[in-house]
Design a protein around this motif. Structure first.
Motif, PDB file in Angstrom:
ATOM      1  N   TRP A 198      40.231  33.950  49.373  1.00 41.03           N
ATOM      2  CA  TRP A 198      40.634  33.815  47.976  1.00 41.03           C
ATOM      3  C   TRP A 198      40.113  34.984  47.152  1.00 41.03           C
ATOM      4  CZ3 TRP A 198      43.974  30.934  45.377  1.00 41.03           C
ATOM      5  CH2 TRP A 198      43.856  30.825  43.993  1.00 41.03           C
ATOM      6  N   HIS A 199      38.951  35.506  47.584  1.00 42.18           N
ATOM      7  CA  HIS A 199      38.325  36.628  46.874  1.00 42.18           C
ATOM      8  C   HIS A 199      38.716  37.970  47.488  1.00 42.18           C
ATOM      9  CE1 HIS A 199      35.367  38.916  44.643  1.00 42.18           C
ATOM     10  NE2 HIS A 199      34.746  39.282  45.766  1.00 42.18           N
ATOM     11  N   PHE A 200      38.809  38.034  48.863  1.00 43.99           N
ATOM     12  CA  PHE A 200      39.062  39.313  49.544  1.00 43.99           C
ATOM     13  C   PHE A 200      40.031  39.043  50.709  1.00 43.99           C
ATOM     14  CE2 PHE A 200      36.672  43.242  51.454  1.00 43.99           C
ATOM     15  CZ  PHE A 200      37.874  43.934  51.464  1.00 43.99           C
ATOM     16  N   PRO A 201      41.351  38.853  50.407  1.00 46.14           N
ATOM     17  CA  PRO A 201      42.303  38.465  51.455  1.00 46.14           C
ATOM     18  C   PRO A 201      42.554  39.537  52.503  1.00 46.14           C
ATOM     19  CG  PRO A 201      43.434  38.938  49.377  1.00 46.14           C
ATOM     20  CD  PRO A 201      41.964  38.958  49.077  1.00 46.14           C
ATOM     21  N   SER A 254      41.785  45.669  46.518  1.00 48.64           N
ATOM     22  CA  SER A 254      42.099  44.286  46.855  1.00 48.64           C
ATOM     23  C   SER A 254      42.832  43.571  45.730  1.00 48.64           C
ATOM     24  CB  SER A 254      40.814  43.527  47.191  1.00 48.64           C
ATOM     25  OG  SER A 254      41.081  42.181  47.437  1.00 48.64           O
ATOM     26  N   MET A 255      43.727  42.649  46.129  1.00 46.55           N
ATOM     27  CA  MET A 255      44.480  41.848  45.173  1.00 46.55           C
ATOM     28  C   MET A 255      43.873  40.461  44.988  1.00 46.55           C
ATOM     29  SD  MET A 255      46.936  43.817  44.265  1.00 46.55           S
ATOM     30  CE  MET A 255      48.099  42.687  43.510  1.00 46.55           C
ATOM     31  N   GLY A 256      42.666  40.239  45.557  1.00 47.53           N
ATOM     32  CA  GLY A 256      42.045  38.917  45.496  1.00 47.53           C
ATOM     33  C   GLY A 256      41.517  38.575  44.120  1.00 47.53           C
ATOM     34  N   GLN A 257      41.267  37.271  43.929  1.00 49.76           N
ATOM     35  CA  GLN A 257      40.744  36.776  42.656  1.00 49.76           C
ATOM     36  C   GLN A 257      39.234  36.960  42.587  1.00 49.76           C
ATOM     37  OE1 GLN A 257      42.731  35.460  40.218  1.00 49.76           O
ATOM     38  NE2 GLN A 257      44.479  36.007  41.515  1.00 49.76           N
TER      39      GLN A 257
END
Length: 438
Positions: A198-201, A254-257
């Motif tokens: 969720w943080h670093f897909p 990264s595109m993670g949240q």
């Protein structure tokens, strides 16, 4: 007809004569009722002879002989000396009551003394046991209990033959725990992947190994803080500098949240737990290998530590495995398939747990059943050597493994293998030269 009773005490053999049985009755219920009354029971049962044990070792030898249904020389001399003589061709006018039918049969075969072991005799012997201290007045208070306790300990040690280095229960527990760890670590690793993705897909595609993924996520923590300073630490974990740079570059794009500090703390704590479990699993495997080298070195040398441990675990103990015929060992672990095949009249399974050995996979499809039967045969030999041999060595297991290799070559290339008797003679000769076996 006169009735004598043989009573085996912890410190002596005793011979009692039962006379005047009319006093208490000839049936079991009457004897059972009179046992509690010493005044009545004592008038019927009288001590006629006693043979004390010379030492604690002598007492142990005597009780071992009795438990195995064997009459020792001391017992034979004691009975022949104190019982009426049995004349050839004439019916004896007495009988000997014993607690165990086996020892009674042995006495009758050796001395022709008629013996009986029934409920009536057992009740009389129970009364003798209960009032034994009253019949033997020379013993001090507590002497009988001390003799019983000491003999019980010696008898138990002799029967168990306990060796702390050959406790197969440790192997059974270790292999159960290893299988459980494999499932749990895999499940937890998937959870940490989903949680941290969720943080670093992007990290999932770069690091495939579950253990390394947990360690990398522990190092990275917050992806926004990734920099070139992390490359040495990541290189140490991943073993590849290019992959470490790829992780750093992916973290920057990264595109993670983003995660809150408390969320990151929970992810890091869970990752550390997974790492600790994986590390302990490695130590437990080393422990299992060490225990297998002590308990079943030949089986481990033949088929591997993990498969050997699973066979012992499934059989219940090394002794149970050694008792199994090779046909049972071959399908050990495939019981459901076997009974399903018997019920549906289909083909029975060719192998069970031994399928996990490397030999079955290397054989061609048409030879898998043949090599499984051969491997099961060699596993039977190895387990019996490990269970009953006095000295521990891997020589037999290594030679048995060579035989399986030769059998595989025979199936593939037609090279004739050596005979088992020649291989075993070779091993025994080598061990005798090294002074391991005589």
């Amino acid at each position: 007809m006169a009735l004598y009773l043989l009573y085996e005490s912890s410190s002596c053999y005793c011979l009692f004569e039962a006379h005047g049985l009319d006093e208490i009755g000839h049936n079991t219920e009457a004897v059972r009722a009179s046992v509690s009354d010493l005044s009545r029971f004592g008038r019927v049962i009288q001590l006629t002879a006693l043979h004390p044990s010379q030492s604690a070792l002598d007492a142990l030898n005597q009780i071992n002989a009795v438990s195995e249904g064997y009459m020792s020389d001391e017992l034979r001399s004691f009975l022949e000396l104190n019982l009426p003589k049995v004349k050839e061709g004439k019916k004896p006018k007495f009988s000997l009551g014993v607690a165990e039918p086996k020892i009674g049969s042995c006495i009758f075969e050796a001395t022709k003394i008629p013996c009986q072991s029934n409920e009536f005799v057992h009740e009389l012997l129970r009364g003798v046991r209960q009032h034994f201290h009253s019949f033997i007045k020379d013993f001090k208070p507590g002497d009988i209990e001390k003799a019983q306790l000491g003999l019980a300990h010696s008898y138990s040690r002799a029967k168990v033959k306990f060796n702390v280095n050959r406790v197969d229960n440790m192997v059974i527990q270790a292999i159960f725990l290893l299988d459980k760890f494999d499932k749990d670590i895999n499940s937890f690793s998937m959870r940490i992947r989903e949680w941290y993705s969720w943080h670093f897909p992007e990290l999932v595609k770069i690091v495939n190994d579950n253990y390394l993924y947990a360690r990398v996520s522990k190092i990275i923590k917050d992806k926004s803080l990734l920099s070139k300073e992390h490359i040495p630490m990541l290189t140490e974990v991943l073993g590849d500098e290019d992959k470490a740079r790829e992780v750093v570059d992916a973290g920057k794009a990264s595109m993670g949240q983003d995660l809150s500090p408390i969320d990151l703390i929970n992810v890091q704590t869970f990752a550390q737990k997974v790492i600790d479990l994986a590390d302990y699993r490695k130590r437990l495997y080393d422990y299992l290998v060490a225990k297998m080298s002590d308990i079943a070195p030949n089986l481990a040398a033949l088929i591997g530590d993990m498969v050997g441990a699973r066979l012992i675990s499934h059989a219940g103990s090394l002794t149970n495995l050694a008792k199994c015929p090779s046909s049972t060992l071959q399908i050990l672990g495939a019981e459901k398939a076997l009974f399903r095949a018997l019920k549906t009249r289909g083909n029975t399974p060719k192998y069970g747990l031994i399928f996990h050995s490397s030999f079955i996979g290397r054989a061609s499809a048409k030879n898998k059943g043949r090599i499984a039967r051969y491997v099961a045969n060699k596993c039977c030999i190895a387990s019996r050597i490990d269970c009953f041999a006095d000295s521990s060595t891997t020589a037999f297991g290594e030679k048995l493994r060579e035989q399986v290799e030769e059998r595989l070559d025979f199936y593939d290339k037609g090279v004739a293998p050596r005979k088992n008797v020649d291989v075993m003679k070779e091993v025994l000769g080598n061990l005798e030269k090294r002074g391991i076996m005589k």
